[in-house]
Design a protein around this motif. Sequence first.
Motif, PDB file in Angstrom:
ATOM      1  N   LYS A   1     -14.433   3.619  -3.891  1.00  0.00           N
ATOM      2  CA  LYS A   1     -13.748   3.917  -5.146  1.00  0.00           C
ATOM      3  C   LYS A   1     -14.730   4.579  -6.110  1.00  0.00           C
ATOM      4  CE  LYS A   1     -10.490   0.024  -4.881  1.00  0.00           C
ATOM      5  NZ  LYS A   1      -9.975  -1.171  -5.599  1.00  0.00           N
TER       6      LYS A   1
ATOM      7  N   GLY B   1      -5.782   6.819  -8.890  1.00  0.00           N
ATOM      8  CA  GLY B   1      -4.990   6.176  -7.857  1.00  0.00           C
ATOM      9  C   GLY B   1      -4.798   7.013  -6.610  1.00  0.00           C
ATOM     10  N   ASP B   2      -5.075   8.326  -6.716  1.00  0.00           N
ATOM     11  CA  ASP B   2      -4.963   9.181  -5.523  1.00  0.00           C
ATOM     12  C   ASP B   2      -6.003   8.765  -4.486  1.00  0.00           C
ATOM     13  OD1 ASP B   2      -2.888  10.642  -6.450  1.00  0.00           O
ATOM     14  OD2 ASP B   2      -4.028  12.438  -6.961  1.00  0.00           O
ATOM     15  N   GLN B   3      -5.625   8.838  -3.234  1.00  0.00           N
ATOM     16  CA  GLN B   3      -6.547   8.503  -2.136  1.00  0.00           C
ATOM     17  C   GLN B   3      -6.921   9.773  -1.380  1.00  0.00           C
ATOM     18  OE1 GLN B   3      -4.597   5.328   0.104  1.00  0.00           O
ATOM     19  NE2 GLN B   3      -5.666   3.816  -1.126  1.00  0.00           N
TER      20      GLN B   3
ATOM     21  N   GLU C   1     -10.714   6.300  -3.251  1.00  0.00           N
ATOM     22  CA  GLU C   1      -9.676   6.100  -4.260  1.00  0.00           C
ATOM     23  C   GLU C   1     -10.194   6.523  -5.622  1.00  0.00           C
ATOM     24  OE1 GLU C   1      -7.849   2.271  -4.224  1.00  0.00           O
ATOM     25  OE2 GLU C   1      -7.057   2.493  -6.267  1.00  0.00           O
TER      26      GLU C   1
ATOM     27  N   LYS D   1       0.819  -1.209   0.000  1.00  0.00           N
ATOM     28  CA  LYS D   1       0.000   0.000   0.000  1.00  0.00           C
ATOM     29  C   LYS D   1       0.854   1.261   0.000  1.00  0.00           C
ATOM     30  CE  LYS D   1      -4.120  -2.043   2.157  1.00  0.00           C
ATOM     31  NZ  LYS D   1      -3.634  -3.415   2.220  1.00  0.00           N
TER      32      LYS D   1
ATOM     33  N   SER E   1     -13.964   2.994   3.192  1.00  0.00           N
ATOM     34  CA  SER E   1     -13.272   3.164   1.920  1.00  0.00           C
ATOM     35  C   SER E   1     -14.272   3.041   0.767  1.00  0.00           C
ATOM     36  CB  SER E   1     -12.165   2.109   1.767  1.00  0.00           C
ATOM     37  OG  SER E   1     -12.725   0.805   1.724  1.00  0.00           O
TER      38      SER E   1
ATOM     39  N   GLN F   1     -10.752   6.706  -9.398  1.00  0.00           N
ATOM     40  CA  GLN F   1     -10.644   5.733 -10.492  1.00  0.00           C
ATOM     41  C   GLN F   1     -10.497   6.441 -11.838  1.00  0.00           C
ATOM     42  OE1 GLN F   1     -10.872   2.064  -9.914  1.00  0.00           O
ATOM     43  NE2 GLN F   1     -10.117   3.173  -8.114  1.00  0.00           N
TER      44      GLN F   1
END
Length: 517
Positions: free
Chosen positions: A426, A486-488, A515, A159, A424, A517
């Motif tokens: 996406k 990919g940035d969180q 996250e 990670k 979490s 996409q």
Amino acid sequence: MAGGKLTPRQKMINLMYLVFIAMMALNMSKEVLTAFGLMNEQFETSNSDTTDSNKLMYEAIEQKASDSPAQFGEAKKIADKVKKISADFYAYIESLKTDITKDIEKEEGKLPYEAMDKGDKIDELWFSGDGYSQKGKEIIATINKYKSDIKAAVGNDVKYKGILSDVDKKFDISDVKDNEGVKKMYLDYHYKGFPAIASLTKLSAMQNNVKVLEANVYNFALGKAALEANNMKNYKAIVVTDKSAFFSGEAVTGRVVLGRYDESTVPTGVNVEGGKVEMKNGQANFEISAGGTGEHDIKGKFLFLEDGKEVEIPIEGNYVVVPRPNSATISADKMNSVYRGVSNPMTISFAGISDNNVSVSAQGLSKGSKPGQYNWSVNGVQGTTAVVTVTGTLPDGSKVVDKKTFNVRDIPQPSASVRGKTDSAKGNKNDLSNSTINAVFKDFVFDVTATVKSFEVYVPGNPAIICQGNRFNAQALKAISRATRGDQITINRVQVDVQGAPGYKVKPSSPLVWEVQ
């Protein structure tokens, strides 16, 4: 202009051209030096803002580790290491900047950018002949140490792969080929022969990379801890009996529930020793035959599949069988704890004694509409326990008294929620930008209505942004629009007001990591 025999007039014209070109180059150099100075100011302002943002994020990790050591303890360990490594390296770069500017007199508190056109201090201090001086070697060694220390701090967890890649990319000190194809050492290529203001700006940019990398580590640490909270090994089985005491020969009824459960949490198997079990709405409803007078254990297990492997969660509980009718039966309809900020429904009776011959006393307790029903507000109770006292009048007029101590708890920490997701999620950044931020009390036994007052959003490469209400403000929307795949993005510290409990302060929410996409 230099070829062949030239007349005196032509020589004069050529000389004027050379003087004109030199004047243009001089003016252009001053503009470039000023531009470097302004860029250095922007980097230093950004570094100051990011330092403040990082302080807030570190304090958030520190608080979460204090509240939930098991969930955020590892994140705190990583944050502690990275905080010190970053501070030491940042201070070292600052010392290099001080060496450049210590003999330069400021004008009205600002450096004279146009006068910083020489780089002789760095050339003399960092280089020796075609190689590095002792100072130059020290700089390279310090950069390498910073890189290795950061890598050791975050470890080999996949990670943190992006962090490790950033360290190598932003602090690459390998040799560089110039425009003519000549290979030069890192410091030679970037600093030798450059104006002092240009080198100062490059060092400020390196400090900015240190601060941004530190912020990204904090964000990843928070996000990783939130994701791991969903691991099945963190669930806890809880036995909730319909009442705390049963008569000999009576059927013991109750529920076995998971500390984090919903209808989608379905085990592959469940059993309670010596009884029958039926799964319904995420709960295991059981029935066993009560034994003799005294305390009895309830044991069993849940079985789940996780990553293709079977995970076993033990069920452990107990119940007490008492003789008739010398003891009261007191049970909380919402488990065996009572909570501040809500009205706790209670069922209280004395075995073998009618309701009109039973009196109940406790601070904040009021009679309900039905026999044996009570509502208990423990907002005014100090400490962590509260006592219910029950007095029963027997047919002969004698009285029996029993007491029950309950744990007094605060409403649990809510979870940040976006589009029905917690912990979490996406999706694309447009979906996130158009979303409403909510806070939910997962696994809490009460239905709590909460109004969002504010929240914080962390976008990689940006300082923390505080938004009022339940929507992103313009600053946050702008930061989100620059996020890449990919940035969180972390939504954290959602502050809420609880309906029906004015003045009651709820802990800020746990984070949600989105996250892109």
